[in-house]
Write a protein that holds these residues in place. Structure first.
Motif, PDB file in Angstrom:
ATOM      1  N   GLU A  81      19.683  15.483  78.080  1.00  0.00           N
ATOM      2  CA  GLU A  81      19.198  15.241  79.443  1.00  0.00           C
ATOM      3  C   GLU A  81      18.564  16.498  80.033  1.00  0.00           C
ATOM      4  O   GLU A  81      17.521  16.428  80.711  1.00  0.00           O
ATOM      5  N   ASN A 127      33.990  17.477  76.225  1.00  0.00           N
ATOM      6  CA  ASN A 127      33.833  16.237  75.464  1.00  0.00           C
ATOM      7  C   ASN A 127      32.571  16.368  74.622  1.00  0.00           C
ATOM      8  O   ASN A 127      31.470  16.461  75.168  1.00  0.00           O
ATOM      9  N   LYS A 141      29.190  15.082  83.644  1.00  0.00           N
ATOM     10  CA  LYS A 141      29.449  15.295  82.220  1.00  0.00           C
ATOM     11  C   LYS A 141      30.573  16.319  82.053  1.00  0.00           C
ATOM     12  O   LYS A 141      30.655  17.298  82.794  1.00  0.00           O
ATOM     13  N   ASP A 142      31.415  16.073  81.041  1.00  0.00           N
ATOM     14  CA  ASP A 142      32.541  16.947  80.722  1.00  0.00           C
ATOM     15  C   ASP A 142      32.141  17.854  79.564  1.00  0.00           C
ATOM     16  O   ASP A 142      31.893  17.374  78.445  1.00  0.00           O
ATOM     17  N   TRP A 193      30.702  14.408  72.895  1.00  0.00           N
ATOM     18  CA  TRP A 193      29.677  13.382  73.088  1.00  0.00           C
ATOM     19  C   TRP A 193      28.941  13.607  74.402  1.00  0.00           C
ATOM     20  O   TRP A 193      27.703  13.517  74.460  1.00  0.00           O
ATOM     21  N   GLU A 194      29.710  13.913  75.445  1.00  0.00           N
ATOM     22  CA  GLU A 194      29.086  14.155  76.748  1.00  0.00           C
ATOM     23  C   GLU A 194      28.306  15.471  76.750  1.00  0.00           C
ATOM     24  O   GLU A 194      27.268  15.583  77.414  1.00  0.00           O
ATOM     25  N   ALA A 246      25.038  14.717  75.157  1.00  0.00           N
ATOM     26  CA  ALA A 246      24.185  13.989  76.106  1.00  0.00           C
ATOM     27  C   ALA A 246      23.625  14.927  77.171  1.00  0.00           C
ATOM     28  O   ALA A 246      22.471  14.774  77.603  1.00  0.00           O
ATOM     29  N   ALA A 247      24.428  15.907  77.584  1.00  0.00           N
ATOM     30  CA  ALA A 247      23.984  16.866  78.598  1.00  0.00           C
ATOM     31  C   ALA A 247      22.833  17.720  78.080  1.00  0.00           C
ATOM     32  O   ALA A 247      21.866  17.984  78.814  1.00  0.00           O
TER      33      ALA A 247
END
Length: 426
Positions: A251, A241, A237-238, A243-244, A247-248
């Motif tokens: 998660e 970013n 994951k960046d 969106w990422e 998401a991180a």
């Protein structure tokens, strides 16, 4: 839309930003520190990274200055150190002590303010103003010199500085970690790290845990019965970013809940424990790095490099958490050795009125893994803020500044730059 002018604007109120703002204000600059949260501390509070990693080379302490003032302030509150974890600190104490250190120095604070853009001059080499978003809407802020202590080099990237991410082979960055704490732990019955890791590996084989980390990493906290976990690992994951990054976060919280269940079911001392808190945001080890006038390498650090334009010291090892899965690479310096951090690594190649503080300075992926920890970030930030104030006062660009003058000011502020400075001024 308003336009407010300062000598120095420091973007980001994490460890490096605190030190940069305090140093700039103490050197006579009208200084503004902007921070997206309602408190200071960054990695130490918002990301809840704890304890502080080493600021000594063998038995010799090598980072002082603002770091020592923060330690002293938290110690006075009884919130620094633990009998078994001497550099553990309380995040609430850090918020309070850092805030008062800034206010006492004359720093103007602006919380709940998010950096949004950098307006450049026609040459594209100078920041004319920065645009931020807060409860008042959009606001333009102007300074003579800007200091990027965002951790992710946000201001540098917005200004058009040359940046890079991650390791050279595939641009993948070190994994992110959501720190968390368990309370009501029967610490006397708790297994060692090694013992807990054995149980963890067995649970992973049974499919109870999906965390892509090879072992268990926990630390003592300042409060009785509380254990701090630096355990989750979110890969691929960046952090720059959005969106990422979102998401991180999601998660990581899943990993926390799995791990809490594992602890309560299988680990002695955790039967009646509970999840006390997760950090307000996921911890980011690595994202952007700014390409500066000098790029530090791991080989230089491991060989205890020394530079004439030294402005900070460090001794933390090369510490690379595998960006793609399990495994952590550790490469230590020789006992008692340290490396210098040169002023040139704080200066972006193609932006003239910007100085970088903290972990995004000019370094390779491998060298960055050593420089990224909070005590070193504080030392770098103090150097960046000092240089910014002196440049603003004298009408100089950072690249043209007098490094000896910066070094002398740092020494006057209680910083340590090596034995060559101990008995004389430069």
């Amino acid at each position: 839309m308003s336009n407010l002018e300062y000598d120095v604007i420091v973007a980001g109120g994490g460890p490096s930003g605190i030190a940069a703002a305090v140093a700039a204000a103490r050197n006579g600059a009208k200084t503004l520190l902007i921070e997206r949260y309602g408190f200071l501390g960054g990695a130490g509070t918002a990301m809840m990274v704890n304890p502080w990693m080493t600021y000594s080379a063998g038995p010799k302490q090598i980072i002082y200055g603002v770091l020592q003032e923060l330690i002293d302030g938290m110690s006075e509150l009884g919130m620094y150190g633990h009998p078994k974890q001497k550099t553990a600190f309380d995040p609430e104490a850090l918020k309070y002590v850092a805030e008062h250190l800034c206010l006492d120095a004359g720093v103007e604070l602006l919380y709940h303010t998010f950096l949004g853009n950098a307006q450049m001059d026609d040459s594209k080499r100078n920041i004319q103003s920065i645009r931020v978003a807060n409860k008042a809407g959009l606001m333009d802020l102007k300074a003579k010199i800007y200091v990027d202590t965002t951790g992710d080099a946000d201001l540098s990237a917005l200004a058009g500085a040359t940046v890079e991410k991650g390791r050279e082979v595939d641009s993948l960055s070190q994994p992110m970690t959501l720190n968390f704490r368990m309370a009501n732990v029967d610490i006397d019955r708790m297994p060692s790290r090694e013992g807990m890791t054995e149980l963890y590996i067995e649970a992973k084989k049974r499919g109870e845990l999906k965390c892509p980390r090879e072992n268990v990493l926990w630390f003592y906290a300042n409060q009785e019965g509380v254990i701090h976990f630096n355990q989750t690992r979110v890969i691929l994951k960046d952090a720059t970013n959005p969106w990422e990054l979102t998401a991180a976060e999601i998660e990581a919280r899943e990993q926390v809940q799995e791990f809490v269940s594992f602890l309560k079911k299988h680990v002695d001392g955790f039967e009646n424990a509970y999840l006390q808190t997760t950090a307000p945001q996921i911890g980011v080890r690595e994202s952007r790095r700014v390409i500066g006038d000098y790029k530090l390498t791991a080989e230089e650090l491991l060989n205890a490099c020394k530079f004439d334009d030294v402005v900070a010291l460090g001794s933390y090892p090369v510490d690379i958490h595998n960006p793609a899965g399990e495994g952590t690479l550790l490469q230590h310096l020789k006992p008692g050795e340290w490396y210098d951090i040169p002023y040139r690594s704080l200066i972006p190649k193609n932006i003239d009125n910007l100085i970088v503080g903290g972990r995004p300075i000019s370094a390779t992926h491998e060298a960055h893994s050593a420089l990224r920890v909070q005590p070193i970030a504080i030392a770098i930030g103090q150097a960046a803020g000092t240089a910014a104030a002196l440049c603003a006062k004298e009408g100089k660009l950072p690249r043209k500044s007098d490094v000896k003058q910066i070094q002398n000011s740092l020494l006057e502020q209680g910083a340590y730059l090596g034995p060559q400075f101990e008995k004389k001024t430069v």
